[in-house]
Design a protein around this motif. Sequence first.
Motif, mmCIF file in Angstrom:
data_model
loop_
_atom_site.group_PDB
_atom_site.id
_atom_site.type_symbol
_atom_site.label_atom_id
_atom_site.label_comp_id
_atom_site.label_asym_id
_atom_site.label_seq_id
_atom_site.Cartn_x
_atom_site.Cartn_y
_atom_site.Cartn_z
ATOM 1 N N ASP A 1 -32.667 -20.228 -60.032
ATOM 2 C CA ASP A 1 -34.095 -20.485 -60.245
ATOM 3 C C ASP A 1 -34.721 -19.380 -61.090
ATOM 4 N N ALA A 2 -34.377 -18.126 -60.756
ATOM 5 C CA ALA A 2 -34.972 -16.998 -61.471
ATOM 6 C C ALA A 2 -34.447 -16.885 -62.898
ATOM 7 N N ALA A 3 -33.155 -17.143 -63.103
ATOM 8 C CA ALA A 3 -32.575 -17.038 -64.442
ATOM 9 C C ALA A 3 -33.030 -18.173 -65.346
ATOM 10 N N GLY A 4 -33.401 -19.298 -64.763
ATOM 11 C CA GLY A 4 -33.912 -20.408 -65.542
ATOM 12 C C GLY A 4 -32.841 -21.122 -66.339
ATOM 13 N N GLU A 5 -33.262 -22.150 -67.048
ATOM 14 C CA GLU A 5 -32.313 -22.960 -67.801
ATOM 15 C C GLU A 5 -31.682 -22.200 -68.953
ATOM 16 N N THR A 6 -32.320 -21.115 -69.396
ATOM 17 C CA THR A 6 -31.740 -20.322 -70.483
ATOM 18 C C THR A 6 -30.771 -19.266 -69.980
ATOM 19 N N GLY A 7 -30.686 -19.115 -68.660
ATOM 20 C CA GLY A 7 -29.768 -18.139 -68.088
ATOM 21 C C GLY A 7 -28.428 -18.761 -67.741
ATOM 22 N N HIS A 8 -27.589 -17.949 -67.118
ATOM 23 C CA HIS A 8 -26.275 -18.425 -66.694
ATOM 24 C C HIS A 8 -25.902 -17.695 -65.415
ATOM 25 N N VAL A 9 -25.505 -18.464 -64.391
ATOM 26 C CA VAL A 9 -25.107 -17.870 -63.120
ATOM 27 C C VAL A 9 -23.685 -18.324 -62.805
ATOM 28 N N LEU A 10 -22.797 -17.358 -62.641
ATOM 29 C CA LEU A 10 -21.411 -17.629 -62.257
ATOM 30 C C LEU A 10 -21.282 -17.460 -60.753
ATOM 31 N N SER A 11 -20.873 -18.526 -60.057
ATOM 32 C CA SER A 11 -20.673 -18.497 -58.615
ATOM 33 C C SER A 11 -19.174 -18.463 -58.347
ATOM 34 N N VAL A 12 -18.703 -17.411 -57.678
ATOM 35 C CA VAL A 12 -17.272 -17.249 -57.419
ATOM 36 C C VAL A 12 -17.037 -17.234 -55.914
ATOM 37 N N GLU A 13 -16.148 -18.114 -55.450
ATOM 38 C CA GLU A 13 -15.846 -18.224 -54.025
ATOM 39 C C GLU A 13 -14.378 -18.560 -53.856
ATOM 40 N N GLY A 14 -13.726 -17.874 -52.914
ATOM 41 C CA GLY A 14 -12.303 -18.081 -52.695
ATOM 42 C C GLY A 14 -11.975 -19.297 -51.872
ATOM 43 N N SER A 15 -12.837 -19.685 -50.949
ATOM 44 C CA SER A 15 -12.559 -20.831 -50.072
ATOM 45 C C SER A 15 -12.738 -22.133 -50.829
ATOM 46 N N PRO A 16 -11.707 -22.975 -50.883
ATOM 47 C CA PRO A 16 -11.864 -24.261 -51.582
ATOM 48 C C PRO A 16 -12.976 -25.120 -50.977
ATOM 49 N N SER B 1 -16.371 -23.744 -51.898
ATOM 50 C CA SER B 1 -16.597 -23.954 -53.321
ATOM 51 C C SER B 1 -16.974 -25.411 -53.600
ATOM 52 N N ARG B 2 -16.331 -26.349 -52.891
ATOM 53 C CA ARG B 2 -16.718 -27.758 -53.049
ATOM 54 C C ARG B 2 -18.159 -27.975 -52.598
ATOM 55 N N ASP B 3 -18.534 -27.345 -51.496
ATOM 56 C CA ASP B 3 -19.922 -27.438 -51.054
ATOM 57 C C ASP B 3 -20.863 -26.883 -52.117
ATOM 58 N N ALA B 4 -20.490 -25.757 -52.722
ATOM 59 C CA ALA B 4 -21.341 -25.148 -53.746
ATOM 60 C C ALA B 4 -21.553 -26.105 -54.920
ATOM 61 N N ARG B 5 -20.499 -26.797 -55.314
ATOM 62 C CA ARG B 5 -20.643 -27.751 -56.429
ATOM 63 C C ARG B 5 -21.640 -28.862 -56.072
ATOM 64 N N LYS B 6 -21.574 -29.342 -54.839
ATOM 65 C CA LYS B 6 -22.528 -30.371 -54.412
ATOM 66 C C LYS B 6 -23.938 -29.805 -54.321
ATOM 67 N N PRO C 1 -27.859 -26.908 -64.107
ATOM 68 C CA PRO C 1 -26.846 -26.848 -65.170
ATOM 69 C C PRO C 1 -26.499 -25.428 -65.604
ATOM 70 N N GLN C 2 -27.347 -24.458 -65.279
ATOM 71 C CA GLN C 2 -27.057 -23.075 -65.659
ATOM 72 C C GLN C 2 -26.054 -22.398 -64.728
ATOM 73 N N VAL C 3 -25.615 -23.132 -63.687
ATOM 74 C CA VAL C 3 -24.664 -22.567 -62.727
ATOM 75 C C VAL C 3 -23.248 -23.025 -63.056
ATOM 76 N N GLU C 4 -22.324 -22.079 -63.065
ATOM 77 C CA GLU C 4 -20.900 -22.369 -63.194
ATOM 78 C C GLU C 4 -20.215 -21.963 -61.897
ATOM 79 N N VAL C 5 -19.554 -22.897 -61.252
ATOM 80 C CA VAL C 5 -18.871 -22.625 -59.988
ATOM 81 C C VAL C 5 -17.394 -22.426 -60.269
ATOM 82 N N ALA C 6 -16.861 -21.264 -59.881
ATOM 83 C CA ALA C 6 -15.439 -20.952 -60.068
ATOM 84 C C ALA C 6 -14.817 -20.705 -58.705
ATOM 85 N N GLN C 7 -13.763 -21.456 -58.385
ATOM 86 C CA GLN C 7 -13.086 -21.277 -57.107
ATOM 87 C C GLN C 7 -11.839 -20.419 -57.319
ATOM 88 N N GLY C 8 -11.719 -19.362 -56.523
ATOM 89 C CA GLY C 8 -10.563 -18.482 -56.626
ATOM 90 C C GLY C 8 -10.905 -17.094 -56.143
#
Length: 451
Positions: free
Chosen positions: A326-341, A344-349, A355-362
């Motif tokens: 929310d704070a970074a806005g549509e022009t920002g980019h937030v990388l979400s990193v979580e080891g639990s599959p 991580s699936r919950d985060a994607r939902k 759209p500025q969020v990228e979810v990476a599992q690992g």
Amino acid sequence: MPQNTLPPEDSQSLDLELRIGPAAHGGHFVARHEGRVVFVRHALPGELVRARLTEAGDKAKFWRADTVEVLEASPHRVEHFWAPADALRAGARGRLPVGGAEFGHIALEEQRRIKAGIFAEQLQRLGGLQREVTVEAAPGEDDGGLGWRTRASFSVAPGGKLAMHPHRSDELIPVQEMPLATGAINSLKLWDVDFTGTDRVEVAAPAVGGAPLVLLVPSPGTHPRTLARIASDIGTAADPGAGETVSVAAWDPESHDLTRLRGRTWVRENAAGHDFRVTGAGFWQIHRSAPLALTSAVRDGLQIQPGERVADLFAGAGLFTAPLADAAGETGHVLSVEGSPGASRDARKNLFSSPQVEVAQGRVDKVLRTREGGFDVVLLDPPRAGAGRTVVEQIDAASPRAIGYISCDPASFARDLAWFREAGWELDALRVFDLYPHTHHMESFAVLRKP
């Protein structure tokens, strides 16, 4: 005998009269007997107590003991609110108290002063930093530190009744209530259910209301019909209303597989204006007010600007990722990193509309190893073991303007802080929250910056 090296029936001759010294990390207080350190639980600094040894040996570096009688009491001692966890009542019966409320004999304000001292000591000893620490009460803490747990875990005793373990013991003590749990958990009346065929029971009840979830960990060989019977009995035992909405699922902790038995396999949480789906035993802050306290601290401490690049490490289901986005806005980019599959699936939902969020599992270190470029801000919320030197070095290499560090363990935080300080980072702001009243645990949020 597992863990406890001294059986309770032999312990009467192993009582010591001890003058209690300072608090130590882990829920203990330090005493000495003939030059040997004894870590004593259920005591207070300055008290004279009779303590029963629970772990000892001629070659042991230190001993452990439980207070069973107070000979000279501290003015900060109060009557324990929960009989099964009261060491004095348990000791009088030759038993051990259940764990999970080891500071229940201490006035709440004194608990926070003790925790502040422990945090400061860990900072100085492991982090090389001397700093005054204050422990804040959780927002809305108005019930004497009770009724805050939105998650609870129980073992199952022979006969199928819910039970809990004493500290560092495999003994099982049946329980009929959990005063630290929210009313939504207690209203399920799970103590009235026969859980024969299960080894463990996990309960999650959303702080904002909604259907609670009961997870059953089946014993080897339990027939599905037995689990279906238990699920039905849970709905019958609960208070009116709670029984209509409670969900039940079987859970395999090894494979993380969930089998729906009643309702759904997830709970809905809400924080910072967002709804979150948390599946099964997925991580969520336990105190009912923790999401508000921590998301507010992160927002105020990091001051994310529109367009910034942010990394949310050990991100879980997205509790912090959503307000960061929310704070970074549509022009920002937030990388979400979580080891639990599963998380991580919950985060994607939960974050599909950002759209500025990228979810990476690992694993965090492996994901960061593949990233090019840096970040403007990094937030990390590692497990109790901390982030570790490799992740610290990777964060430093990303050259953020600020680092936010959420921690549930002052020792691992202080150790990681020492490595950050070696790399030139300074502790700018620190807030410590009492999100685990009547236990020795605490939660902190720190902001690190380079000069």
